[in-house]
Design a protein around this motif. Sequence first.
Motif, mmCIF file in Angstrom:
data_model
loop_
_atom_site.group_PDB
_atom_site.id
_atom_site.type_symbol
_atom_site.label_atom_id
_atom_site.label_comp_id
_atom_site.label_asym_id
_atom_site.label_seq_id
_atom_site.Cartn_x
_atom_site.Cartn_y
_atom_site.Cartn_z
ATOM 1 N N GLY A 1 -5.592 -2.614 1.271
ATOM 2 C CA GLY A 1 -6.288 -0.979 0.709
ATOM 3 C C GLY A 1 -5.326 -0.518 1.866
ATOM 4 O O GLY A 1 -4.604 -0.397 1.944
ATOM 5 N N ASP A 2 -5.713 1.389 1.641
ATOM 6 C CA ASP A 2 -4.799 1.931 1.693
ATOM 7 C C ASP A 2 -5.895 3.109 2.571
ATOM 8 O O ASP A 2 -5.890 4.223 2.280
ATOM 9 C CB ASP A 2 -3.713 2.763 0.827
ATOM 10 N N GLU A 3 -7.097 2.885 2.118
ATOM 11 C CA GLU A 3 -7.810 3.780 3.196
ATOM 12 C C GLU A 3 -8.171 4.104 4.424
ATOM 13 O O GLU A 3 -7.198 3.400 4.765
ATOM 14 C CB GLU A 3 -9.167 3.133 2.691
ATOM 15 N N ARG B 1 -6.641 -1.737 10.474
ATOM 16 C CA ARG B 1 -5.784 -0.824 9.211
ATOM 17 C C ARG B 1 -5.553 -1.199 7.961
ATOM 18 O O ARG B 1 -5.627 -2.544 7.771
ATOM 19 C CB ARG B 1 -4.755 -0.159 10.316
ATOM 20 N N ALA B 2 -5.638 -0.416 7.071
ATOM 21 C CA ALA B 2 -5.702 -1.087 5.378
ATOM 22 C C ALA B 2 -4.342 -2.474 6.020
ATOM 23 O O ALA B 2 -4.641 -3.136 5.126
ATOM 24 C CB ALA B 2 -5.179 -0.418 4.571
ATOM 25 N N PRO C 1 -11.442 -1.889 4.473
ATOM 26 C CA PRO C 1 -10.482 -1.490 3.869
ATOM 27 C C PRO C 1 -10.309 -2.637 2.635
ATOM 28 O O PRO C 1 -10.040 -2.938 3.043
ATOM 29 C CB PRO C 1 -9.438 -0.578 4.048
ATOM 30 N N THR D 1 -8.450 -3.971 -0.944
ATOM 31 C CA THR D 1 -7.946 -3.194 -2.522
ATOM 32 C C THR D 1 -8.764 -3.658 -4.059
ATOM 33 O O THR D 1 -8.742 -3.345 -5.281
ATOM 34 C CB THR D 1 -6.184 -4.347 -2.687
#
Length: 317
Positions: free
Chosen positions: A91-93, A114-115, A179, A181
């Motif tokens: 993910g990228d949140e 972290r993502a 986070p 995807t």
Amino acid sequence: MKNGGFWKKSILIVVAVLLLLIPQQLLASRPKVEAAAAVLIDAQTGEILWQAEGDRVVEAPAMAQLMTEWLVLDAVRGGHVDWEDSVRVGGDEKVTQASITPKPDTGKGRISLRADDQIPLNELFMGLAVSSSTEAEQVLARYTGGSEESFAWMMNEKARRIGMSSSTLFKPSDAAKVPATSTNGSLPNGSRMTAKDAAVLCRALIESHPEVLRMSSVAQTEISSRGIYMTNTNAMLPEFAGPHAYRGMDGLKAYGSEKEGYSVAGTAQRDGQRLIVVILGADSREKSFQAAGRLLDYGYARSGSFAERATSWLKLV
């Protein structure tokens, strides 16, 4: 010395007579447990030694974490995943809530994820088993099951296969907001079951994967990829030598919050006899540990060796 030996033998004889003459009604009325539900079972036979509201359905996120551990251990045993796997959070949140190193009695541990983090599977597992990290729980569920939804199906299927009742329902936790995807993050933290079913889960997990006791009973584990140490939330472990430490305790999990109540799924072994205690929905962490200790004392007073019966009974009266 002779007089001392005489009095020592006399005291032992008196204790032995008392143990033989204690009315079962006296033991049956003890102990007093302040919790939504509680159960004590013999791990070898599955016999219920004591219960209060054992069939009451309550929220039980801690027990969902035990089922998560079981499915990960199954996947490792089956060769589907490996302890050395580098698991990408995905993910990228934004970053999840900052990490702290909890004390044994402070509640859920947290791992700041972290993502784009890649963390060894064994470190994520230990973060879950030792410190009840909801972040690790979610990442493990997605990695092992493909998605939280499919992993929830796997948990419920396993529950049916080991004989848990239809009251049991597992849902993935979204408390940590890790986070990802491929998840909508909207599924509620709604795992629920009875204390009896939680005890069934603990017993079956220990039988299937006895190594979980070694993993869940370490006092502290290092998450080297994040540069932190996580302390076990189970203050009943003897290693802590605190007010709640219980001799023979070697797992499984302590968890909770003011909102959902505090729970303990613990097991102790003394003189070859293993007992499993489940406390669900206590008002405080201290009360959950106190209740678990009383129930274990009660169990060993009823059916332990002579020495354990004497020691445990004296703590109850």
